[in-house]
Design a protein around this motif. Structure first.
Motif, PDB file in Angstrom:
ATOM      1  N   LEU A   1       0.827  -1.205   0.000  1.00 46.30           N
ATOM      2  CA  LEU A   1       0.000   0.000   0.000  1.00 46.30           C
ATOM      3  C   LEU A   1       0.864   1.259   0.000  1.00 46.30           C
ATOM      4  CD1 LEU A   1      -2.696   1.532   0.328  1.00 46.30           C
ATOM      5  CD2 LEU A   1      -2.451   1.204   2.811  1.00 46.30           C
ATOM      6  N   TYR A   2       1.882   1.296   0.864  1.00 46.74           N
ATOM      7  CA  TYR A   2       2.737   2.479   0.943  1.00 46.74           C
ATOM      8  C   TYR A   2       3.618   2.634  -0.297  1.00 46.74           C
ATOM      9  CZ  TYR A   2       1.309   3.382   5.736  1.00 46.74           C
ATOM     10  OH  TYR A   2       0.575   3.692   6.860  1.00 46.74           O
ATOM     11  N   LEU A   3       3.904   1.521  -0.969  1.00 44.20           N
ATOM     12  CA  LEU A   3       4.628   1.608  -2.242  1.00 44.20           C
ATOM     13  C   LEU A   3       3.755   2.285  -3.293  1.00 44.20           C
ATOM     14  CD1 LEU A   3       7.072   0.856  -4.034  1.00 44.20           C
ATOM     15  CD2 LEU A   3       5.931  -1.338  -4.472  1.00 44.20           C
ATOM     16  N   ILE A   4       2.478   1.918  -3.312  1.00 49.13           N
ATOM     17  CA  ILE A   4       1.538   2.482  -4.291  1.00 49.13           C
ATOM     18  C   ILE A   4       1.355   3.983  -4.077  1.00 49.13           C
ATOM     19  CG2 ILE A   4      -0.869   2.466  -5.058  1.00 49.13           C
ATOM     20  CD1 ILE A   4      -0.859  -0.571  -4.446  1.00 49.13           C
ATOM     21  N   VAL A   5       1.261   4.392  -2.802  1.00 51.22           N
ATOM     22  CA  VAL A   5       1.021   5.815  -2.515  1.00 51.22           C
ATOM     23  C   VAL A   5       2.335   6.600  -2.373  1.00 51.22           C
ATOM     24  CG1 VAL A   5      -1.204   5.353  -1.441  1.00 51.22           C
ATOM     25  CG2 VAL A   5       0.860   5.417  -0.012  1.00 51.22           C
ATOM     26  N   ILE A   6       3.429   5.942  -2.689  1.00 48.36           N
ATOM     27  CA  ILE A   6       4.774   6.553  -2.710  1.00 48.36           C
ATOM     28  C   ILE A   6       5.129   7.154  -1.343  1.00 48.36           C
ATOM     29  CG2 ILE A   6       6.369   7.973  -4.050  1.00 48.36           C
ATOM     30  CD1 ILE A   6       4.297   8.128  -6.233  1.00 48.36           C
ATOM     31  N   ARG A   7       5.126   6.307  -0.348  1.00 45.41           N
ATOM     32  CA  ARG A   7       5.615   6.702   0.975  1.00 45.41           C
ATOM     33  C   ARG A   7       6.727   5.735   1.360  1.00 45.41           C
ATOM     34  NH1 ARG A   7       0.976   8.291   5.110  1.00 45.41           N
ATOM     35  NH2 ARG A   7       2.874   8.865   6.246  1.00 45.41           N
ATOM     36  N   PRO A   8       7.932   5.996   0.852  1.00 51.55           N
ATOM     37  CA  PRO A   8       9.028   5.031   0.980  1.00 51.55           C
ATOM     38  C   PRO A   8       9.414   4.685   2.414  1.00 51.55           C
ATOM     39  CG  PRO A   8       9.818   7.154   0.175  1.00 51.55           C
ATOM     40  CD  PRO A   8       8.331   7.186   0.099  1.00 51.55           C
ATOM     41  N   ARG A   9       9.380   5.659   3.295  1.00 54.02           N
ATOM     42  CA  ARG A   9       9.777   5.371   4.682  1.00 54.02           C
ATOM     43  C   ARG A   9       8.821   4.366   5.325  1.00 54.02           C
ATOM     44  NH1 ARG A   9      11.430   9.855   9.275  1.00 54.02           N
ATOM     45  NH2 ARG A   9      11.636   8.395  11.034  1.00 54.02           N
ATOM     46  N   LYS A  10       7.521   4.583   5.166  1.00 52.10           N
ATOM     47  CA  LYS A  10       6.529   3.653   5.695  1.00 52.10           C
ATOM     48  C   LYS A  10       6.609   2.299   4.996  1.00 52.10           C
ATOM     49  CE  LYS A  10       4.006   6.149   8.653  1.00 52.10           C
ATOM     50  NZ  LYS A  10       3.705   5.718  10.047  1.00 52.10           N
ATOM     51  N   MET A  11       6.870   2.325   3.714  1.00 51.09           N
ATOM     52  CA  MET A  11       6.981   1.075   2.958  1.00 51.09           C
ATOM     53  C   MET A  11       8.129   0.232   3.487  1.00 51.09           C
ATOM     54  SD  MET A  11       8.846  -0.649   0.440  1.00 51.09           S
ATOM     55  CE  MET A  11       9.715   0.596  -0.520  1.00 51.09           C
ATOM     56  N   LEU A  12       9.299   0.861   3.705  1.00 43.25           N
ATOM     57  CA  LEU A  12      10.468   0.122   4.175  1.00 43.25           C
ATOM     58  C   LEU A  12      10.277  -0.406   5.590  1.00 43.25           C
ATOM     59  CD1 LEU A  12      13.314   2.365   2.719  1.00 43.25           C
ATOM     60  CD2 LEU A  12      12.704   0.042   2.006  1.00 43.25           C
ATOM     61  N   ASP A  13       9.625   0.379   6.439  1.00 43.78           N
ATOM     62  CA  ASP A  13       9.376  -0.058   7.808  1.00 43.78           C
ATOM     63  C   ASP A  13       8.511  -1.319   7.820  1.00 43.78           C
ATOM     64  OD1 ASP A  13       9.281   0.664  10.849  1.00 43.78           O
ATOM     65  OD2 ASP A  13       7.192   0.284  10.291  1.00 43.78           O
ATOM     66  N   ASN A  14       7.455  -1.317   7.042  1.00 45.45           N
ATOM     67  CA  ASN A  14       6.565  -2.479   7.003  1.00 45.45           C
ATOM     68  C   ASN A  14       7.221  -3.668   6.309  1.00 45.45           C
ATOM     69  OD1 ASN A  14       3.579  -1.969   8.019  1.00 45.45           O
ATOM     70  ND2 ASN A  14       4.339  -0.042   7.175  1.00 45.45           N
ATOM     71  N   LEU A  15       8.004  -3.401   5.286  1.00 47.13           N
ATOM     72  CA  LEU A  15       8.712  -4.486   4.609  1.00 47.13           C
ATOM     73  C   LEU A  15       9.707  -5.152   5.555  1.00 47.13           C
ATOM     74  CD1 LEU A  15       9.250  -6.069   2.025  1.00 47.13           C
ATOM     75  CD2 LEU A  15      10.894  -4.294   1.363  1.00 47.13           C
ATOM     76  N   ALA A  16      10.404  -4.342   6.368  1.00 47.21           N
ATOM     77  CA  ALA A  16      11.352  -4.896   7.337  1.00 47.21           C
ATOM     78  C   ALA A  16      10.642  -5.814   8.321  1.00 47.21           C
ATOM     79  CB  ALA A  16      12.053  -3.763   8.075  1.00 47.21           C
ATOM     80  N   ARG A  17       9.480  -5.397   8.787  1.00 42.91           N
ATOM     81  CA  ARG A  17       8.731  -6.215   9.747  1.00 42.91           C
ATOM     82  C   ARG A  17       8.222  -7.505   9.112  1.00 42.91           C
ATOM     83  NH1 ARG A  17       7.779  -3.280  14.377  1.00 42.91           N
ATOM     84  NH2 ARG A  17       8.247  -1.052  14.208  1.00 42.91           N
ATOM     85  N   ALA A  18       7.771  -7.423   7.860  1.00 41.26           N
ATOM     86  CA  ALA A  18       7.297  -8.619   7.164  1.00 41.26           C
ATOM     87  C   ALA A  18       8.438  -9.612   6.959  1.00 41.26           C
ATOM     88  CB  ALA A  18       6.682  -8.232   5.822  1.00 41.26           C
ATOM     89  N   LEU A  19       9.605  -9.101   6.576  1.00 42.41           N
ATOM     90  CA  LEU A  19      10.752  -9.982   6.342  1.00 42.41           C
ATOM     91  C   LEU A  19      11.289 -10.568   7.639  1.00 42.41           C
ATOM     92  CD1 LEU A  19      12.623  -8.003   3.538  1.00 42.41           C
ATOM     93  CD2 LEU A  19      11.251 -10.091   3.314  1.00 42.41           C
ATOM     94  N   ALA A  20      11.194  -9.814   8.738  1.00 43.21           N
ATOM     95  CA  ALA A  20      11.619 -10.349  10.031  1.00 43.21           C
ATOM     96  C   ALA A  20      10.722 -11.511  10.451  1.00 43.21           C
ATOM     97  CB  ALA A  20      11.579  -9.253  11.088  1.00 43.21           C
ATOM     98  N   ALA A  21       9.409 -11.357  10.253  1.00 39.35           N
ATOM     99  CA  ALA A  21       8.476 -12.444  10.568  1.00 39.35           C
ATOM    100  C   ALA A  21       8.766 -13.664   9.700  1.00 39.35           C
ATOM    101  CB  ALA A  21       7.043 -11.969  10.370  1.00 39.35           C
ATOM    102  N   SER A  22       9.097 -13.419   8.447  1.00 39.71           N
ATOM    103  CA  SER A  22       9.420 -14.510   7.534  1.00 39.71           C
ATOM    104  C   SER A  22      10.706 -15.214   7.966  1.00 39.71           C
ATOM    105  CB  SER A  22       9.560 -13.970   6.114  1.00 39.71           C
ATOM    106  OG  SER A  22       9.802 -15.017   5.198  1.00 39.71           O
ATOM    107  N   ALA A  23      11.695 -14.442   8.397  1.00 38.94           N
ATOM    108  CA  ALA A  23      12.954 -15.025   8.861  1.00 38.94           C
ATOM    109  C   ALA A  23      12.729 -15.893  10.094  1.00 38.94           C
ATOM    110  CB  ALA A  23      13.958 -13.919   9.164  1.00 38.94           C
ATOM    111  N   PHE A  24      11.892 -15.413  11.007  1.00 39.96           N
ATOM    112  CA  PHE A  24      11.579 -16.200  12.207  1.00 39.96           C
ATOM    113  C   PHE A  24      10.906 -17.507  11.824  1.00 39.96           C
ATOM    114  CE2 PHE A  24       8.324 -17.450  15.279  1.00 39.96           C
ATOM    115  CZ  PHE A  24       9.119 -17.727  16.380  1.00 39.96           C
ATOM    116  N   LEU A  25       9.929 -17.441  10.929  1.00 44.73           N
ATOM    117  CA  LEU A  25       9.216 -18.649  10.502  1.00 44.73           C
ATOM    118  C   LEU A  25      10.147 -19.626   9.795  1.00 44.73           C
ATOM    119  CD1 LEU A  25       5.933 -16.966   9.231  1.00 44.73           C
ATOM    120  CD2 LEU A  25       6.127 -18.551  11.173  1.00 44.73           C
ATOM    121  N   GLY A  26      11.156 -19.089   9.106  1.00 46.46           N
ATOM    122  CA  GLY A  26      12.111 -19.947   8.405  1.00 46.46           C
ATOM    123  C   GLY A  26      13.242 -20.451   9.261  1.00 46.46           C
TER     124      GLY A  26
END
Length: 236
Positions: free
Chosen positions: A202-227
């Motif tokens: 969503l934040y990528l679509i509305v061009i809010r890079p800071r919010k996009m990166l913050d949420n992407l970091a959290r998603a990837l951290a959850a993925s790393a934990f699951l893996g």
């Protein structure tokens, strides 16, 4: 004596190295973004001597504007909660913030220090839980006040913001799983991965890079934990 590591080993590992070099009955862990008023350390030490069953004594932390920075955890809880009111006297709790801690060294050595599988964020919750399980008390004393500037140990950059979001998510899930809630931690990780992935898009679509990166970091951290991946490459 300054111990300079050649690489950033994370909060817990670096502090463990410092504690291993200590030869005193008590050792103070103090973040670089703190200000210590006159008399605070003397009061911490006097309180530690008054509570021989306490593994750690902590001051009352305050923000630069004197707002209280007090997080407590009750018996059986695994997550700390912010408190708005200052205690009238010394307070026993299940959690001590890692910004300022006076440790009794025999307790520290028995507990084995911080869990080095955690790069940063969550190591104070983990060691507090282990200390309580081992029969120690944790004491906050309002007679010692230390100011915590918060987030000023490092210059804020895109990289440090990413690292904070990633490790706060990973550390929370790791500690939850370690202390008897593995199924719940994995279920939460799946929810976080879905939620923050959608938010990042969503934040990528509305061009809010800071919010996009913050949420992407959290998603990837959850993925790393699951893996089952470690919180930093140096720990396998």
């Amino acid at each position: 004596e300054i111990i300079a590591n050649s690489v950033n080993m994370g909060f817990g590992t670096a502090n463990n190295i410092g504690f291993e070099a200590s030869r005193t009955l008590f050792t103070l862990l103090l973040n670089p973004d703190t200000v210590v008023p006159t008399g605070a350390l003397e009061h911490l030490l006097a309180t530690a001597k008054a509570y021989p069953d306490a593994a750690v004594i902590a001051p009352l932390l305050k923000n630069p504007d004197s707002a209280l920075e007090l997080y407590l955890m009750g018996l059986g809880e695994k997550t700390h909660h912010r408190q708005e009111a200052s205690p009238d006297g010394n307070l026993c709790t299940g959690f001590i913030m890692g910004a300022a801690m006076l440790w009794r060294m025999d307790a520290w050595q028995r507990l084995g220090g911080f869990d080095e599988a955690i790069f940063i964020y969550g190591e104070d919750t983990d060691i507090a839980l282990r200390a309580t399980e081992a029969g120690y008390s944790l004491v906050v004393t309002p007679g010692a006040e230390i100011y915590h500037l918060g987030g000023q140990s490092d210059t804020p950059t895109r990289h440090t913001r990413w690292r904070k979001a990633w490790h706060m998510t990973y550390g929370h899930l790791y500690v939850k799983a370690k202390h008897g809630e593995e199924v719940a931690a994995r279920e939460e990780a799946q929810r976080l991965r879905r939620y923050h992935s959608l938010k990042a898009l969503l934040y990528l679509i509305v061009i809010r890079p800071r919010k996009m990166l913050d949420n992407l970091a959290r998603a990837l951290a959850a993925s790393a934990f699951l893996g089952g991946r470690p919180s930093w490459p140096g720990r396998q």
